[in-house]
Write a protein that holds these residues in place. Structure first.
Motif, PDB file in Angstrom:
ATOM      1  N   LEU A   1      -6.810   3.467 -27.561  1.00  0.00           N
ATOM      2  CA  LEU A   1      -6.448   3.081 -26.199  1.00  0.00           C
ATOM      3  C   LEU A   1      -6.790   1.619 -25.942  1.00  0.00           C
ATOM      4  O   LEU A   1      -6.056   0.907 -25.264  1.00  0.00           O
ATOM      5  CB  LEU A   1      -7.189   3.968 -25.204  1.00  0.00           C
TER       6      LEU A   1
ATOM      7  N   TYR B   1      -0.302   3.638 -26.280  1.00  0.00           N
ATOM      8  CA  TYR B   1      -0.076   4.679 -25.273  1.00  0.00           C
ATOM      9  C   TYR B   1       0.998   5.652 -25.714  1.00  0.00           C
ATOM     10  O   TYR B   1       1.798   6.107 -24.910  1.00  0.00           O
ATOM     11  CB  TYR B   1       0.317   4.033 -23.936  1.00  0.00           C
TER      12      TYR B   1
ATOM     13  N   THR C   1       2.449  10.612 -19.903  1.00  0.00           N
ATOM     14  CA  THR C   1       1.245  10.811 -19.106  1.00  0.00           C
ATOM     15  C   THR C   1       0.480   9.510 -18.901  1.00  0.00           C
ATOM     16  O   THR C   1       0.065   9.196 -17.788  1.00  0.00           O
ATOM     17  CB  THR C   1       0.333  11.848 -19.781  1.00  0.00           C
ATOM     18  N   LEU C   2       0.322   8.748 -19.964  1.00  0.00           N
ATOM     19  CA  LEU C   2      -0.533   7.563 -19.859  1.00  0.00           C
ATOM     20  C   LEU C   2       0.137   6.419 -19.125  1.00  0.00           C
ATOM     21  O   LEU C   2      -0.531   5.632 -18.458  1.00  0.00           O
ATOM     22  CB  LEU C   2      -0.966   7.101 -21.258  1.00  0.00           C
ATOM     23  N   THR C   3       1.457   6.289 -19.253  1.00  0.00           N
ATOM     24  CA  THR C   3       2.082   5.140 -18.589  1.00  0.00           C
ATOM     25  C   THR C   3       2.777   5.502 -17.289  1.00  0.00           C
ATOM     26  O   THR C   3       2.983   4.649 -16.450  1.00  0.00           O
ATOM     27  CB  THR C   3       3.111   4.431 -19.494  1.00  0.00           C
TER      28      THR C   3
ATOM     29  N   GLY D   1       2.192   8.895 -15.687  1.00  0.00           N
ATOM     30  CA  GLY D   1       1.518   9.977 -14.986  1.00  0.00           C
ATOM     31  C   GLY D   1       2.485  11.047 -14.542  1.00  0.00           C
ATOM     32  O   GLY D   1       2.315  11.636 -13.478  1.00  0.00           O
TER      33      GLY D   1
ATOM     34  N   ARG E   1     -11.014  14.996 -14.854  1.00  0.00           N
ATOM     35  CA  ARG E   1     -11.651  13.690 -14.658  1.00  0.00           C
ATOM     36  C   ARG E   1     -12.809  13.779 -13.674  1.00  0.00           C
ATOM     37  O   ARG E   1     -13.830  13.141 -13.835  1.00  0.00           O
ATOM     38  CB  ARG E   1     -10.633  12.681 -14.113  1.00  0.00           C
TER      39      ARG E   1
ATOM     40  N   ALA F   1      -6.768   9.515 -22.618  1.00  0.00           N
ATOM     41  CA  ALA F   1      -7.881   8.797 -21.985  1.00  0.00           C
ATOM     42  C   ALA F   1      -8.921   9.789 -21.480  1.00  0.00           C
ATOM     43  O   ALA F   1     -10.120   9.635 -21.738  1.00  0.00           O
ATOM     44  CB  ALA F   1      -7.362   7.936 -20.845  1.00  0.00           C
TER      45      ALA F   1
END
Ligand code: SF4
Ligand code: SF4
Lengths: 640, 272
Positions: free
Chosen positions: A219, A224, A350-352, A354, A368, A453
């Motif tokens: 990461l 990503y 998901t990472l860029t 969501g 989280r 992440a």
């Protein structure tokens, strides 16, 4: 005159051979350029030497599950390779020896035999096979074989028209072999397949080890996941190109069976479309001649090497339907890694963006913010054990076994299984402790949903916790927890000996440390293999041994063991909840019903809740721990 | 109607169970509405120079190192301007000082931490002499002004037009899809606002002097215990069936009361 003709004829075969070789070389070079558009990956020329062993052992291990096609393929491919080698010597090097002609004759006969059986099966092809260019293959291969057969005949029947015919047939066949590879025809599978064996992204697979852990993302280097085909590693692209469209993955896929918009074969083919087109050509999937993604029309998906895959080439729902059960990987004769590809693409979404659908964003937020899937209080995870008098692990007080309960501990149904397990561990006088409020979720669900992440954050926190405690082994009843801790944490520096509760219990029973009576259970019993225990960790025996040890007979369902059918609970699929025609657990319970099972033994909290969620009359669902606990010797008071 | 400067005020939230620092969901909704509105306005006039573009400024008054702020970055804030204040400081004066030239201020209804009074937007509007609309679900820019759809109880809605400058308080149920993306968290930026030349005043009514006590036990609703298995409950949720119970229409009030009393006794909800 006759003689001259003959020589001229030989020369034309030689010319054809070299022409085809040139075409093949150019085509191959073009193909490699396509693969090289991918990201760099470890590369060792030496791996080429490993191909024969990997082909004859690892690949054949998969292919031989279907003996008919295995034999046919041996005849066809073996015949073809031998023929080509002989032609290369006899005609390529202009030997024109009669003895070699005899050899060519026998090799082509074998090949022709194989082709005949391929043709025979094609006439009644199962739905999973692709048609289109693949239906052409028996004919072009037959043309090649017959053409060579005529040429190599010892009698000089080479009168003008027959010679011409033979040459034309040979030309057609060679076009398939030589041009087809460069142009992405079906025969590219031979070259791409062999190279894929050499440069497979999971080299460990060939040393007899299971290799199921996802690869970590860097990461901090801005990795990503995969947005465009060129974001895949080059050897992943090579792997996609090896697909023979046999559809074995499709037949095994639970999401496909449930009518969700996922077909692993189509997914791989869409990626092939993506990898083989440059920016300008907006090539589509119109020529795809297999089963579509259920409910999604074929023909309007297009993409190219540097264009985003989602949503034009592959719909996002396709990715979110996957349960990461690895049934496709298990079945694939070309050893393609579908799950890696799917998770790579999920990671990017998901990472860029969501953009995971359904309850997935809420779950990720819970992970989280509370380190639990359901947003629970971590202090409440072991409430089910308050009256069981179990130790909670403390720093500086070593134990043999650390019991990690996982998210199932918050589920009232699964707490019964956990209580049964604790009872058994006590009966065996083990020195064990639960983790208490120190336990955080392993992050397994986050990882499958592409949220690397959050997974890495949880993994690092957990490893820190584990490292501050003293224990010999970790035991868990949740195969997903087991997979994370055992297979995926090592990449982050957490090396632990992790056992599934069935493995530990089988060990205790065989050593006599745990004494069990015969079970009073009389209902007809079957066992459902959790994907993350079977395919991910290779454990199919311990649960069966345990059930047998208490006198229960297991009636196997049609899909069991390493080829078991998923319950639908993995990979965050119940959270993304992509609609289909039916639900995966319903299909699995139908498997149990069809053998008249009245009781399904399970070994995973996800399976328990998925299978128990099936409405209507259905077999009962009990964890193996529950079945064993009811067979405990009632007269022996467990030591306190 | 022209709108140039939009601000969204975000506070530091706290998870009610774990106590972990996080975004305040209601503030995120306000920010989400601000992001969408900005995008929409700029899409209508794409050729406007960068100085003419409508901008959204995400602001926080408090501790710039609060872990909660990174959630707002992940949720789409490119930059968060932080007015660094300690918990004892009055944030209204500082915020008002920073926001005088703003056309539209979006806030959530209530913070999850601190004094949690829900008064910030009102005090701010008063200080700045801005109009205020509360309970906003949707915000739309029209030629007449800013059209705000307000939440009213029982599913009712009311549309009002408000003249700028205004403070719009977003309702917790505003239909905004929040997307948390890690990559945005990494690229986003938290900056302490440089132009701050304002000495924060101490709050007179200092929240830190308050006494705190845990909430009293809530009254429990009397409910008959269901003795059904999980499977049976699942069945009754998915298959429509008679859920039991009786409707008493006949009889006088005493008789009806007797029925209820009998039910309560039967299920041991009362013991007399
Ligand atoms: S991916 Fe593998 S199993 Fe699926 S169609 Fe291709 S070769 Fe067959
Ligand atoms: S992992 Fe399972 S659900 Fe996913 S594509 Fe493969 S077979 Fe289908």
């Amino acid at each position: 005159m006759q003689m001259l003709n003959y020589t001229g004829f030989n020369y034309s075969v030689t010319a054809l051979f070299w022409l085809a070789s040139a075409a093949l070389t150019i085509g191959l070079w073009r193909r490699t350029q396509l693969w090289r558009a991918g990201q760099p990956a470890a590369f060792l020329w030496l791996n080429l030497l490993a191909i024969p062993k990997r082909y004859f052992v690892d690949l054949h291990h998969v292919v031989s599950r279907e003996p008919y096609i295995a034999r046919t393929h041996v005849a066809t491919a073996g015949g073809a390779v031998a023929t080509l080698a002989l032609v290369a010597v006899n005609y390529g090097l202009m030997m024109y020896s009669a003895a070699l002609n005899w050899a060519i004759l026998s090799a082509t006969t074998i090949m022709l035999g194989g082709v005949f059986f391929i043709w025979l099966r094609r006439r009644n092809a199962p739905a999973r096979l692709s048609r289109g260019a693949w239906s052409r293959l028996p004919y072009t291969l037959a043309a090649f074989a017959i053409g060579l057969l005529i040429i190599s005949l010892p009698v000089p029947i080479i009168s003008g028209s027959v010679a011409l015919l033979a040459l034309l047939l040979l030309l057609a066949g060679s076009a398939e072999l030589a041009l087809g590879i460069g142009l992405g025809g079906p025969m590219k599978h031979a070259i791409a397949g062999l190279l894929h064996l050499a440069f497979h992204p999971r080299q460990e697979r060939f040393s007899g080890k299971l290799s199921t852990a996802l690869k970590p993302l860097m990461l901090e280097n801005g990795q990503y996941g995969v947005s465009k085909p060129s974001d895949f590693k080059w050897n992943q692209l090579l792997g996609f190109d090896a697909c023979v469209q046999c559809g074995k993955c499709e037949a095994a896929c639970p999401a496909f069976a449930a009518g969700q918009p996922l077909n692993p074969k189509k997914l791989i083919q869409d990626l092939v479309i993506g990898l083989s087109n440059d920016e300008k050509s907006g090539a589509t999937d119109a020529s795809f001649a297999g089963s579509p993604y259920p409910g999604v029309a074929v023909g309007d998906h297009s993409g190219s090497i540097h264009a985003p895959i989602i949503p034009l080439l592959i719909p996002a729902e396709t990715l979110w339907s996957c349960t990461t059960c690895r049934a496709c990987v298990q079945e694939c004769p070309m050893l393609i890694e579908h799950v890696d590809a799917i998770v790579d693409m999920r990671r990017n979404l998901t990472l860029t963006q969501g953009s995971a659908p359904g309850k997935a964003p809420q779950t990720l937020e819970n992970l989280r913010e509370t380190s639990t899937v359901g947003g629970y209080d971590r202090n409440a995870r072991y409430h089910w054990a308050v009256d069981l008098d179990v130790k909670t692990i403390q720093k500086n007080s070593p134990v043999d076994i650390l019991l990690v309960a996982g998210e199932g501990a918050f589920d009232m149904r699964y707490q019964r299984s956990l209580r049964a397990l604790v009872k058994l561990l006590k009966a065996a006088n083990l020195d064990f402790a639960i983790m208490g409020a120190l336990e955080r979720d392993t992050g397994d669900t986050a990882r499958r949903l592409g949220d690397e992440a959050t997974f890495q954050m949880l993994a690092k926190q957990n490893i820190e916790t584990f490292n501050s405690l003293t224990f010999k082994r970790i035991v868990t009843a949740d195969p997903h927890v087991m997979h994370s801790l055992k297979n995926e944490y090592p990449a982050f520096g957490g090396h632990y000996q992790v056992l599934h509760h069935t493995t530990l219990l089988a060990e205790l029973v065989s050593s006599g440390q745990l004494k069990l009576e015969k079970s009073t259970e009389t209902r007809k019993l079957t066992y459902h293999d959790p994907c993350y225990l079977g395919r991910y960790n290779g454990e199919t025996e311990a649960p069966r041994t345990l059930l047998k040890s208490i006198g229960l007979q297991i009636n196997e369902m049609e899909r069991s063991g390493l080829r078991g059918r998923c319950c639908g609970g993995g990979g965050g699929a119940p959270l993304t909840d992509i609609p289909g025609k039916q639900r995966i657990p319903d299909i699995r319970i139908q498997d149990a019903r069809s053998i008249d099972a009245e009781l399904v033994a399970v070994a995973c909290p996800q399976c328990t809740s998925m299978l128990e969620g099936v409405v209507g009359k259905r077999p009962d669902v009990l964890d193996i721990a529950e079945l064993l606990a009811s067979a405990l010797d009632q007269n022996v008071e467990p030591a306190r | 109607m022209i709108i140039k400067k939009i601000a969204a005020l975000v506070s530091a939230g706290r998870h009610p169970v774990s106590g972990e620092a996080r975004h305040c969901r209601n503030d995120s909704l306000a920010m989400g509405i601000g992001l969408a509105l900005t995008k929409k306005i700029n899409a209508i006039s794409p050729n406007a120079g960068s100085t003419n573009k409508t901008s959204l400024r995400v602001m926080h008054a408090g501790n710039p190192d609060n872990a909660a702020l990174k959630d707002y970055l992940a949720l789409g804030a490119k930059n968060i301007d932080v007015i660094a204040l300690t918990a004892e400081c009055n944030i209204i004066d500082s915020l008002a000082n920073e926001l005088t030239n703003t056309d539209l201020i979006l806030t959530g209804s209530r913070a999850e931490n601190g004094q949690d009074s829900g008064l910030v937007p009102y005090l701010l509007a008063e200080k700045l002499s801005f109009s205020l609309v509360a309970n906003a679900l949707e915000v739309e820019l029209t030629p007449e002004g800013l059209e705000v759809l307000q939440f009213l109880p029982k599913g009712k809605r009311r549309s009002v037009i408000v003249q700028l400058p205004a403070v719009v308080v977003i309702h917790p149920l505003a239909p905004v899809e929040l997307r948390h993306a890690y990559a945005q968290q990494v690229t986003g930026n938290i900056s302490q606002h440089p132009s701050l030349r304002f000495t924060p005043v101490m709050d007179q009514d200092n929240g830190l002097q308050w006494q705190k006590q845990s909430i009293l036990r809530k009254p429990i609703k009397l409910k008959a215990r269901e003795n059904k298995s999980g499977h049976a409950r699942m069945l009754s949720a998915t298959v429509s069936e008679n859920k039991g119970g009786a409707v008493v229409i006949d009889g006088n009030s005493v008789e009806k009361a007797q029925v209820i009393l009998r039910y309560l006794r039967e299920h041991r909800l009362i013991n007399f």
